[in-house]
Structures are given as C-alpha cells and as structure tokens.
Design a protein around this motif. Structure first.
Motif, PDB file in Angstrom:
ATOM      1  N   PRO A   1      15.640  33.543  19.156  1.00 14.68           N
ATOM      2  CA  PRO A   1      16.658  33.577  20.224  1.00 14.68           C
ATOM      3  C   PRO A   1      16.483  34.692  21.245  1.00 14.68           C
ATOM      4  O   PRO A   1      17.055  34.613  22.332  1.00 14.68           O
ATOM      5  N   TYR A   2      15.720  35.732  20.902  1.00 13.34           N
ATOM      6  CA  TYR A   2      15.609  36.877  21.800  1.00 13.34           C
ATOM      7  C   TYR A   2      14.158  37.141  22.207  1.00 13.34           C
ATOM      8  O   TYR A   2      13.231  36.960  21.413  1.00 13.34           O
ATOM      9  N   VAL A   3      14.002  37.581  23.463  1.00 15.50           N
ATOM     10  CA  VAL A   3      12.744  38.139  23.936  1.00 15.50           C
ATOM     11  C   VAL A   3      12.991  39.619  24.194  1.00 15.50           C
ATOM     12  O   VAL A   3      13.988  39.996  24.827  1.00 15.50           O
ATOM     13  N   VAL A   4      12.080  40.446  23.710  1.00 19.72           N
ATOM     14  CA  VAL A   4      12.254  41.893  23.776  1.00 19.72           C
ATOM     15  C   VAL A   4      11.088  42.540  24.528  1.00 19.72           C
ATOM     16  O   VAL A   4       9.924  42.199  24.281  1.00 19.72           O
ATOM     17  N   PHE A   5      11.418  43.428  25.460  1.00 24.07           N
ATOM     18  CA  PHE A   5      10.438  44.315  26.075  1.00 24.07           C
ATOM     19  C   PHE A   5      10.645  45.694  25.456  1.00 24.07           C
ATOM     20  O   PHE A   5      11.758  46.240  25.527  1.00 24.07           O
ATOM     21  N   LYS A   6       9.597  46.253  24.882  1.00 25.25           N
ATOM     22  CA  LYS A   6       9.728  47.527  24.188  1.00 25.25           C
ATOM     23  C   LYS A   6       8.521  48.407  24.477  1.00 25.25           C
ATOM     24  O   LYS A   6       7.386  47.907  24.483  1.00 25.25           O
ATOM     25  N   PRO A   7       8.713  49.708  24.702  1.00 19.95           N
ATOM     26  CA  PRO A   7       7.552  50.581  24.859  1.00 19.95           C
ATOM     27  C   PRO A   7       6.627  50.469  23.647  1.00 19.95           C
ATOM     28  O   PRO A   7       7.096  50.512  22.506  1.00 19.95           O
ATOM     29  N   LEU A   8       5.341  50.285  23.894  1.00 19.68           N
ATOM     30  CA  LEU A   8       4.400  50.106  22.790  1.00 19.68           C
ATOM     31  C   LEU A   8       4.433  51.290  21.834  1.00 19.68           C
ATOM     32  O   LEU A   8       4.258  51.121  20.621  1.00 19.68           O
ATOM     33  N   ALA A   9       4.679  52.471  22.354  1.00 23.79           N
ATOM     34  CA  ALA A   9       4.707  53.678  21.513  1.00 23.79           C
ATOM     35  C   ALA A   9       5.790  53.595  20.451  1.00 23.79           C
ATOM     36  O   ALA A   9       5.699  54.266  19.410  1.00 23.79           O
ATOM     37  N   GLY A  10       6.805  52.778  20.677  1.00 23.71           N
ATOM     38  CA  GLY A  10       7.899  52.654  19.714  1.00 23.71           C
ATOM     39  C   GLY A  10       7.757  51.482  18.764  1.00 23.71           C
ATOM     40  O   GLY A  10       8.674  51.206  17.980  1.00 23.71           O
ATOM     41  N   VAL A  11       6.617  50.794  18.797  1.00 25.61           N
ATOM     42  CA  VAL A  11       6.404  49.630  17.943  1.00 25.61           C
ATOM     43  C   VAL A  11       5.722  50.033  16.645  1.00 25.61           C
ATOM     44  O   VAL A  11       4.680  50.701  16.656  1.00 25.61           O
TER      45      VAL A  11
ATOM     46  N   VAL B   1       5.689  42.868  24.482  1.00 23.32           N
ATOM     47  CA  VAL B   1       6.578  41.719  24.634  1.00 23.32           C
ATOM     48  C   VAL B   1       6.641  41.022  23.284  1.00 23.32           C
ATOM     49  O   VAL B   1       5.611  40.647  22.723  1.00 23.32           O
ATOM     50  N   MET B   2       7.866  40.858  22.759  1.00 19.67           N
ATOM     51  CA  MET B   2       8.029  40.323  21.407  1.00 19.67           C
ATOM     52  C   MET B   2       9.154  39.302  21.362  1.00 19.67           C
ATOM     53  O   MET B   2      10.094  39.355  22.162  1.00 19.67           O
ATOM     54  N   LEU B   3       9.072  38.410  20.393  1.00 17.30           N
ATOM     55  CA  LEU B   3      10.178  37.529  20.051  1.00 17.30           C
ATOM     56  C   LEU B   3      10.932  38.141  18.876  1.00 17.30           C
ATOM     57  O   LEU B   3      10.333  38.779  18.011  1.00 17.30           O
ATOM     58  N   ALA B   4      12.245  37.971  18.855  1.00 19.52           N
ATOM     59  CA  ALA B   4      13.048  38.594  17.798  1.00 19.52           C
ATOM     60  C   ALA B   4      14.205  37.685  17.388  1.00 19.52           C
ATOM     61  O   ALA B   4      14.794  36.989  18.223  1.00 19.52           O
ATOM     62  N   ASP B   5      14.528  37.737  16.114  1.00 19.00           N
ATOM     63  CA  ASP B   5      15.678  36.992  15.596  1.00 19.00           C
ATOM     64  C   ASP B   5      16.979  37.760  15.775  1.00 19.00           C
ATOM     65  O   ASP B   5      18.065  37.165  15.807  1.00 19.00           O
ATOM     66  N   ASP B   6      16.853  39.081  15.904  1.00 17.31           N
ATOM     67  CA  ASP B   6      18.033  39.931  16.045  1.00 17.31           C
ATOM     68  C   ASP B   6      17.942  40.749  17.317  1.00 17.31           C
ATOM     69  O   ASP B   6      16.851  41.163  17.742  1.00 17.31           O
ATOM     70  N   LYS B   7      19.082  41.032  17.884  1.00 18.27           N
ATOM     71  CA  LYS B   7      19.154  41.823  19.113  1.00 18.27           C
ATOM     72  C   LYS B   7      18.974  43.303  18.778  1.00 18.27           C
ATOM     73  O   LYS B   7      19.715  43.841  17.947  1.00 18.27           O
ATOM     74  N   PRO B   8      18.006  43.983  19.396  1.00 15.86           N
ATOM     75  CA  PRO B   8      17.806  45.407  19.109  1.00 15.86           C
ATOM     76  C   PRO B   8      19.022  46.248  19.523  1.00 15.86           C
ATOM     77  O   PRO B   8      19.673  45.961  20.532  1.00 15.86           O
ATOM     78  N   ALA B   9      19.295  47.251  18.746  1.00 14.44           N
ATOM     79  CA  ALA B   9      20.396  48.159  19.075  1.00 14.44           C
ATOM     80  C   ALA B   9      20.055  48.953  20.332  1.00 14.44           C
ATOM     81  O   ALA B   9      18.900  49.317  20.561  1.00 14.44           O
ATOM     82  N   ASP B  10      21.063  49.197  21.148  1.00 20.07           N
ATOM     83  CA  ASP B  10      20.931  50.029  22.349  1.00 20.07           C
ATOM     84  C   ASP B  10      19.979  49.462  23.395  1.00 20.07           C
ATOM     85  O   ASP B  10      19.496  50.196  24.261  1.00 20.07           O
TER      86      ASP B  10
ATOM     87  N   GLU C   1       7.013  44.931  13.005  1.00 21.13           N
ATOM     88  CA  GLU C   1       7.117  43.971  14.103  1.00 21.13           C
ATOM     89  C   GLU C   1       5.773  43.861  14.813  1.00 21.13           C
ATOM     90  O   GLU C   1       5.046  44.849  14.940  1.00 21.13           O
ATOM     91  N   LEU C   2       5.455  42.664  15.258  1.00 24.30           N
ATOM     92  CA  LEU C   2       4.153  42.429  15.876  1.00 24.30           C
ATOM     93  C   LEU C   2       4.353  41.883  17.285  1.00 24.30           C
ATOM     94  O   LEU C   2       4.999  40.852  17.469  1.00 24.30           O
TER      95      LEU C   2
END
Length: 270
Positions: free
Chosen positions: A145-155, A18-27, A160-161
């Motif tokens: 502005p964004y909260v991101v859920f991302k598979p840990l394997a792709g971090v 779970v991460m905070l992000a300034d930009d919206k991830p693609a796809d 990004e932290l």
C-alpha cells in the motif's frame, strides 16, 4: 547503508532509496489527501534527510500516481484520458468536451493549470501521440500500500530492501555512472533515457527494469516541469540516475579496480 559509488564520484546530494512498504514509516512526510503536489518535492525532502511516504490518496498529481505505481491515475484527470492527451499536447480548446471541462477547471484550478489545460503543455505534437505513449507506460499496481522515499544511509538491508537507488548527478558524475553501469556487461545500452515525468523515471520505469533479467539504469529529471519545481531545492545542474537494486549492487562491487581509481577520473575531481 553507505554507497561506495556515491563516495567515489563525490555526490553532493545523498542517494535515495525507493521502497514498497506494508506499513507507514513513523515521522514520514506525506501530502495531504486530495491535494496537489509534485512527487519530486518529496524526493528533494528525502535527498535532504527526510523520509517521505505515498499511498493511493496522497500521490500528489495524476502523473505521480502513475509514476509511483498506483495504477492509471490519468483516468482521474479532469475530463479523463482524452482531456489529458490534449493537455499534454495541443490543448483542449479545440474540441467541445475539452472546452466544457475547461470552463469548470478555470473556476477550480490555478491560472497556470487552466491555461495549460486549454492551450496545452506542448510536450507532444498531438493527442494521438500521447495515447501511443500511454500504451508504452508500464502501468503498475503495487503489491504493497505504501511507496517510501528514504535516504539510503538510513536503510538497513537486513530489514528492508530498496527496489531502486537514485542518485542526483552532474554532467561529470553522470558520465561516470553510465560508464560504470556498462563496465561489467556486454552491450552498450545498459542505461536508458526514456521520455517520461520526473517521478516516472525514478518509480515505475526502473521498477520495470528491476523485473527484467538484465536491468538497466534510468536517467531522469529531464521533465522540465519537475526541473522547474525542484530547481531552488536541489540546484539546476542535476539529473537523476535510478538503479534497480540488482544493478546498484553490481555497480557497487565494480568500483574497485575500475576507471574510478585511474588518473582520468581523478583529474576530473581536482
């Protein structure tokens, strides 16, 4: 990145960052603005390999807005916070404003929500207790502005932290994670199980812990509404175990030499 803990306890489902992000991830998958959705649906998507993103227009439901750190979204609940307090407890049909709002809800919402609005979900005994609970919830305004859920394997932690790492664990795995969270620490309460929505136990509550000197892990998905929604997607036997990043790193470093390499744990894996 790969998790030594996840491999050692043999998680079936992939860990999620779970991460905070300034930009919206693609796809990234995202709810349609203004449309209802359960945040835990998106968590299930992340478990299965997708990246999900949320912002102030796409958090799915009022509890999700709160849970993801977009302020007090309960203010936007039909009829406001007072109607929400009745909704979560004994229902809105017992007071005039609640009945009036209920008439409008009946024509605009689904049958289940309309019934719960009037008769209550029964999760607390009365609205006064809900108001007290709301005082304890750490309402948060995210710094990004964004909260991101991302598979840990792709971090890539060089870029990004994560704020939080979330595991889905069965009873044996949860037991091991609780032991590991306490393994290198004084005290016996380094894991908590607060009463909150499923999204709140992977969002603002471990986020609050991350800001403390001694962050604790948060067990969640005890929200039976969320369990109902994700049961077919993830299985019926899992709870979430959310670790603030600092604690996750600590636990990763404590795997070697711990009980996870001893015969009692190994016998549970057989």
């Amino acid at each position: 990145m790969e998790s030594k803990i996840a491999t050692t306890v043999r998680l079936k489902h992939a860990p999620v960052a779970v991460m905070l992000a300034d930009d919206k991830p693609a796809d990234a998958v995202q709810f349609t603005p203004g449309k209802w959705g359960c945040v835990m649906f998106m968590f299930a998507n992340a478990v299965k390999g997708r990246t999900a993103v949320f912002d102030k227009e796409t958090y799915g439901c009022w509890g999700g807005g709160v849970g993801l750190g977009f302020g007090n979204a309960y203010l936007q609940f039909p009829g406001g916070v007072d109607c929400f307090a009745h909704f979560l407890s004994s229902g809105n049909k017992q007071w005039e404003k609640g009945r009036e709002v209920g008439k409008a809800v009946a024509g605009a919402a689904g049958k289940e929500f309309a019934d719960n609005f009037l008769n209550g979900e029964g999760y607390m005994q009365g609205p006064d207790l809900v108001h007290q609970w709301l005082e304890e919830i750490p309402m948060t305004e995210n710094r990004a502005p964004y909260v991101v859920f991302k598979p840990l394997a792709g971090v890539d932690t060089a870029v990004e932290l994560p704020q939080t790492v979330v595991f889905l664990a069965n009873a044996d795995q949860l037991s091991a994670l609780v032991i590991l969270a306490n393994y290198g620490r004084e005290g016996m309460e380094n894991v908590i199980i607060p009463w909150a929505a499923g999204c709140q136990t992977i969002g603002i509550l471990p986020g609050r812990e991350a800001a403390s000197e001694k962050p604790r892990a948060v067990v969640g998905l005890t929200d039976i509404s969320a369990r109902k929604y994700v049961r077919k997607l993830l299985g019926a036997e899992y709870l979430t175990f959310a670790m603030p990043w600092q604690l996750f790193v600590e636990m990763e470093n404590n795997v070697d030499g711990s009980f996870l390499q001893r015969h009692t744990w190994q016998s549970l894996l057989e």
